[in-house]
Design a protein around this motif. Structure first.
Motif, PDB file in Angstrom:
ATOM      1  N   LEU A   3      73.222  25.133  12.467  1.00 28.37           N
ATOM      2  CA  LEU A   3      73.593  25.823  13.539  1.00 28.37           C
ATOM      3  C   LEU A   3      74.015  24.762  14.851  1.00 28.37           C
ATOM      4  O   LEU A   3      74.898  25.209  15.446  1.00 28.37           O
ATOM      5  N   LEU A   4      73.643  23.435  14.698  1.00 36.07           N
ATOM      6  CA  LEU A   4      74.048  22.812  15.723  1.00 36.07           C
ATOM      7  C   LEU A   4      75.598  22.264  15.517  1.00 36.07           C
ATOM      8  O   LEU A   4      76.248  22.172  16.820  1.00 36.07           O
ATOM      9  N   ASN A   5      76.037  22.459  14.583  1.00 31.75           N
ATOM     10  CA  ASN A   5      77.654  22.012  14.488  1.00 31.75           C
ATOM     11  C   ASN A   5      78.600  23.374  14.597  1.00 31.75           C
ATOM     12  O   ASN A   5      79.672  23.379  14.602  1.00 31.75           O
ATOM     13  N   LEU A   6      77.866  24.784  14.897  1.00 26.36           N
ATOM     14  CA  LEU A   6      78.813  25.702  15.011  1.00 26.36           C
ATOM     15  C   LEU A   6      79.069  25.977  16.253  1.00 26.36           C
ATOM     16  O   LEU A   6      78.352  25.576  17.261  1.00 26.36           O
ATOM     17  N   SER A   7      80.374  26.499  16.805  1.00 28.08           N
ATOM     18  CA  SER A   7      80.615  27.085  17.897  1.00 28.08           C
ATOM     19  C   SER A   7      80.030  27.868  18.692  1.00 28.08           C
ATOM     20  O   SER A   7      79.297  28.868  17.908  1.00 28.08           O
ATOM     21  N   LEU A   8      80.279  28.403  20.059  1.00 26.08           N
ATOM     22  CA  LEU A   8      79.625  29.456  20.463  1.00 26.08           C
ATOM     23  C   LEU A   8      80.062  30.677  19.827  1.00 26.08           C
ATOM     24  O   LEU A   8      79.332  31.637  19.586  1.00 26.08           O
ATOM     25  N   ALA A   9      81.393  30.801  19.645  1.00 28.67           N
ATOM     26  CA  ALA A   9      81.916  31.919  18.855  1.00 28.67           C
ATOM     27  C   ALA A   9      81.220  32.181  17.611  1.00 28.67           C
ATOM     28  O   ALA A   9      81.065  33.528  17.193  1.00 28.67           O
ATOM     29  N   GLU A  10      81.232  31.271  16.891  1.00 30.05           N
ATOM     30  CA  GLU A  10      80.587  31.410  15.471  1.00 30.05           C
ATOM     31  C   GLU A  10      79.190  31.593  15.420  1.00 30.05           C
ATOM     32  O   GLU A  10      78.753  32.514  14.683  1.00 30.05           O
ATOM     33  N   LEU A  11      78.539  31.129  16.515  1.00 34.62           N
ATOM     34  CA  LEU A  11      77.056  31.478  16.573  1.00 34.62           C
ATOM     35  C   LEU A  11      76.936  33.026  16.880  1.00 34.62           C
ATOM     36  O   LEU A  11      76.169  33.815  16.267  1.00 34.62           O
ATOM     37  N   GLN A  12      77.738  33.563  17.983  1.00 30.79           N
ATOM     38  CA  GLN A  12      77.667  35.117  17.941  1.00 30.79           C
ATOM     39  C   GLN A  12      77.989  35.691  16.912  1.00 30.79           C
ATOM     40  O   GLN A  12      77.581  37.004  16.741  1.00 30.79           O
ATOM     41  N   ALA A  13      79.224  35.455  16.268  1.00 26.85           N
ATOM     42  CA  ALA A  13      79.368  35.954  14.986  1.00 26.85           C
ATOM     43  C   ALA A  13      78.090  36.069  13.999  1.00 26.85           C
ATOM     44  O   ALA A  13      77.836  37.218  13.320  1.00 26.85           O
ATOM     45  N   LEU A  14      77.597  35.103  13.754  1.00 28.58           N
ATOM     46  CA  LEU A  14      76.221  34.939  13.025  1.00 28.58           C
ATOM     47  C   LEU A  14      75.416  35.778  13.348  1.00 28.58           C
ATOM     48  O   LEU A  14      74.403  36.531  12.619  1.00 28.58           O
ATOM     49  N   LEU A  15      75.099  35.815  14.897  1.00 34.87           N
ATOM     50  CA  LEU A  15      73.994  36.892  15.417  1.00 34.87           C
ATOM     51  C   LEU A  15      74.304  38.295  15.139  1.00 34.87           C
ATOM     52  O   LEU A  15      73.477  39.026  14.696  1.00 34.87           O
TER      53      LEU A  15
END
Length: 102
Positions: A3-15
């Motif tokens: 998770l620490l390596n994901l960008s904000l956009a990737e984290l939001q998509a994952l969420l």
């Protein structure tokens, strides 16, 4: 997945993906639970209306008072439960329950 390596956009998509999956699984579990409940009711010969109807509740009428305070007739006692303080005071003064009877 780190998770620490994901960008904000990737984290939001994952969420969004996780939230959608949670909603999907909740819907599935509720449907399965409903199916199990209906099968269980059917096995006992109950209809859906039988399961959802409220049981009739016996309405208890108030018990009539059997004793009254000779000093204050608004104070009464049914003879059930703990003796009120005024009853105990009268008994301590030498009265009997028969003396307090209505």
């Amino acid at each position: 997945m780190e998770l620490l390596n994901l960008s904000l956009a990737e984290l939001q998509a994952l969420l969004n993906t996780v939230q959608a999956e949670i909603k999907h699984r909740e819907t599935e579990e509720k449907a399965n639970a409903k199916k199990q409940i209906l099968e269980l009711a059917k096995s006992y010969g109950l209809s859906l209306d039988d399961v959802l109807s409220k049981a009739t509740v016996a309405v208890r009428k108030p018990v009539e008072a059997k004793y009254k305070n000779p000093n204050d007739e608004s104070q009464t006692w049914t003879g059930r439960g703990r003796k009120p303080a005024w009853v105990q005071a009268q008994l301590d003064e030498g009265f009997s329950l028969e003396d307090l009877a209505i």
